[in-house]
Design a protein around this motif. Structure first.
Motif, short mmCIF file in Angstrom:
data_model
loop_
_atom_site.label_atom_id
_atom_site.label_comp_id
_atom_site.label_asym_id
_atom_site.label_seq_id
_atom_site.Cartn_x
_atom_site.Cartn_y
_atom_site.Cartn_z
N ALA A 388 0.83 -1.21 0.00
CA ALA A 388 0.00 0.00 0.00
C ALA A 388 0.86 1.26 0.00
CB ALA A 388 -0.93 0.00 1.21
N LYS A 389 1.93 1.24 0.78
CA LYS A 389 2.82 2.41 0.82
C LYS A 389 3.48 2.62 -0.54
CE LYS A 389 6.44 4.56 3.62
NZ LYS A 389 7.17 5.13 2.48
N PHE A 390 3.85 1.54 -1.21
CA PHE A 390 4.46 1.65 -2.53
C PHE A 390 3.47 2.27 -3.52
CE2 PHE A 390 5.46 -0.36 -6.72
CZ PHE A 390 6.66 0.30 -6.94
N VAL A 391 2.20 1.83 -3.44
CA VAL A 391 1.17 2.38 -4.32
C VAL A 391 1.02 3.88 -4.06
CG1 VAL A 391 -1.32 2.40 -4.80
CG2 VAL A 391 -0.11 0.22 -4.60
N MET A 392 0.90 4.27 -2.79
CA MET A 392 0.70 5.68 -2.46
C MET A 392 1.90 6.53 -2.89
SD MET A 392 -1.24 5.47 1.26
CE MET A 392 -0.05 4.38 2.04
N ASP A 393 3.09 6.08 -2.55
CA ASP A 393 4.28 6.86 -2.88
C ASP A 393 4.49 6.99 -4.38
OD1 ASP A 393 4.75 7.18 -0.19
OD2 ASP A 393 6.32 5.65 -0.06
N THR A 394 4.20 5.92 -5.12
CA THR A 394 4.39 5.94 -6.57
C THR A 394 3.40 6.88 -7.23
OG1 THR A 394 5.19 3.65 -6.50
CG2 THR A 394 4.55 4.52 -8.64
N ILE A 395 2.15 6.83 -6.79
CA ILE A 395 1.15 7.75 -7.34
C ILE A 395 1.54 9.20 -7.07
CG2 ILE A 395 -1.23 8.57 -7.05
CD1 ILE A 395 -2.08 5.65 -6.73
N LEU A 396 1.96 9.45 -5.84
CA LEU A 396 2.38 10.81 -5.47
C LEU A 396 3.53 11.29 -6.34
CD1 LEU A 396 1.82 13.00 -3.23
CD2 LEU A 396 3.78 12.03 -2.04
N LYS A 397 4.50 10.44 -6.52
CA LYS A 397 5.69 10.82 -7.31
C LYS A 397 5.34 11.04 -8.77
CE LYS A 397 10.38 9.26 -8.41
NZ LYS A 397 11.39 8.18 -8.19
N LEU A 398 4.55 10.15 -9.36
CA LEU A 398 4.24 10.27 -10.79
C LEU A 398 3.35 11.47 -11.08
CD1 LEU A 398 3.68 6.54 -11.82
CD2 LEU A 398 5.63 7.99 -12.36
N LEU A 399 2.51 11.82 -10.11
CA LEU A 399 1.67 13.00 -10.30
C LEU A 399 2.43 14.30 -10.03
CD1 LEU A 399 -1.76 11.97 -8.71
CD2 LEU A 399 -1.24 12.25 -11.15
N GLY A 400 3.58 14.15 -9.39
CA GLY A 400 4.32 15.35 -9.04
C GLY A 400 3.61 16.16 -7.99
N ALA A 401 2.86 15.46 -7.12
CA ALA A 401 2.07 16.15 -6.11
C ALA A 401 2.78 16.15 -4.77
CB ALA A 401 0.71 15.46 -5.97
N ARG A 402 2.24 16.92 -3.83
CA ARG A 402 2.76 16.96 -2.47
C ARG A 402 1.61 16.80 -1.49
NH1 ARG A 402 6.23 22.42 -2.39
NH2 ARG A 402 4.43 23.09 -3.63
#
Length: 403
Positions: A388-402
């Motif tokens: 779950a953490k990998f999913v969340m972190d990857t989505i955050l990174k690919l979206l360029g969000a904070r």
């Protein structure tokens, strides 16, 4: 690879199936009755009829309701196509009512607009695990039924909501429906491989559902029509003793039978349903806490009337705000080993419905707007916290969000 959903099979499940394979019955045996009773008891319904798929369950529910040519069935456009196809199988016409913009379930107000004197059924869908607003729908069906002098059946498509609750009652109790359908596909809350069930509190519907899943055939003496052929003549009198070979075809049914092997798996899986439910909720809580902090992303709304056993976790993403589009983003996630999905392309926009029922874009604007932004991310009990953490972190990174 992290899929959007999958089964969780352990050694106990495998042993349960293997034991049946070594037994005298691998189909039409005692495990089917056992599984049906377990499903009914878990929901608080009187009866359950297990079949070989959720789609088959929807079909025989429509048939049991007497659906036919000229009838209409009101359903949601945001669902798998089977929720509408089941009406078409019976020669009926699907009518799509737009969704509630909070829950993504069928709107009660829009449903009321779509009911006519030709309406035979309302098929609300418990989308993503959250129950539709069933009590107002059920009351609406009764009110409109009285207005038109007919019975309007409510068939709750709970294929995505096993283990959920609505207004304190288990989904599947049929407190606010004539019949409720469940699915046991591998991505659902429990699995039998393929499989489904219809629940009801109506004995006559129950008997008809049992016949329809088995070629329309009955061996229940009370259902027999040709009594002279069915019962033995003893001492020159017609007795109540059935001829040992006797059966009758009462309806035009189908071979929608489920096997004992599948039901053995289902029985084993049912022992884990509460554990599966708890784990889904743990992941949902992690997702909610994380994604609610990101601007331009909307997390799922939960109605205070419903305790949802989340089948899907769906984000609404304003893609243009992140300088991307959904297709590109899903591909990028897949390249990282994360598989996502879109649930669903609105049914009324599918070529089959556009061609045969003259539906199309613009018919259900709320559903269409939802579709443009939705994304289902991985959710299943076997996911670890690290997944779950990998999913969340990857989505955050690919979206360029904070956050």
């Amino acid at each position: 690879m992290i899929p959007y959903g999958r089964q969780w099979i352990d050694e106990e499940d495998i042993k349960a199936v293997a034991d049946v394979m070594r037994s005298d019955f691998i189909t039409q045996g005692p495990k089917i009755d056992e599984f049906e009773k377990l499903i009914a008891e878990s929901c608080g319904a009187r009866y359950s009829v297990a079949v070989n798929s959720g789609t088959s369950a929807l079909h025989i529910a429509c048939l049991a309701a007497g659906a036919g040519q000229g009838d209409e069935a009101v359903t949601s456009p945001i669902t798998f196509t089977a929720s509408a196809n089941c009406a078409v199988y019976c020669g009926s016409v699907p009518v799509f009512a737009d969704i509630n913009t909070k829950t993504y379930n069928i709107s009660v107000a829009e449903t009321e607009k779509k009911i006519t004197k030709s309406t035979k059924m309302i098929i609300p869908v418990d989308f993503a695990g959250q129950s539709a607003d069933m009590e107002p729908v059920f009351n609406l069906a009764k009110e409109k039924g009285r207005q038109y002098g007919k019975k309007i059946f409510v068939i709750e498509d709970a294929s995505q909501a096993q283990g959920s609750y609505y207004r304190g009652k288990a989904v599947g109790s049929c407190a606010f429906s004539d019949m409720t359908v469940m699915s046991f596909h591998p991505v659902k809350h429990i699995t039998t491989g393929e499989g489904g069930a219809v629940l009801t509190n109506d004995e006559e519907l129950y008997k008809k559902l049992r016949r329809l899943r088995n070629h329309g055939i009955t061996n229940i003496p009370g259902d027999f029509v040709n009594r002279e052929d069915a019962f033995q003549h003893i001492g020159g009198q017609l007795s109540e003793v059935v001829n040992p070979w006797y059966y009758e075809q009462i309806d035009l049914g189908y071979n929608y039978r489920i096997t004992d092997m599948q039901c053995a798996l289902g029985i084993s899986q049912m022992k884990k349903l509460k554990r599966f439910t708890r784990r889904r909720r743990e992941i949902v809580n992690m997702y909610n806490e994380f994604f609610s902090r990101i601007e331009n992303i909307k997390t799922p709304y939960e109605s205070p009337d419903c305790d949802s056993n989340f089948h899907l976790y769906i984000l609404l993403v304003e893609w243009e705000r992140f300088g991307t589009n959904r297709a590109k983003f899903m591909t990028e996630l897949k390249n990282k080993g994360i598989h996502t999905q879109v649930h669903y392309i609105p049914v009324h926009t599918q070529p089959f419905y556009r061609k045969n029922f003259k539906t199309g874009w613009g018919d259900c604007p709320n559903a269409e707007e939802y579709y443009r932004n939705c994304l289902s991310i991985p959710l299943y009990p076997a996911m670890t916290d690290e997944d779950a953490k990998f999913v969340m972190d990857t989505i955050l990174k690919l979206l360029g969000a904070r956050t």
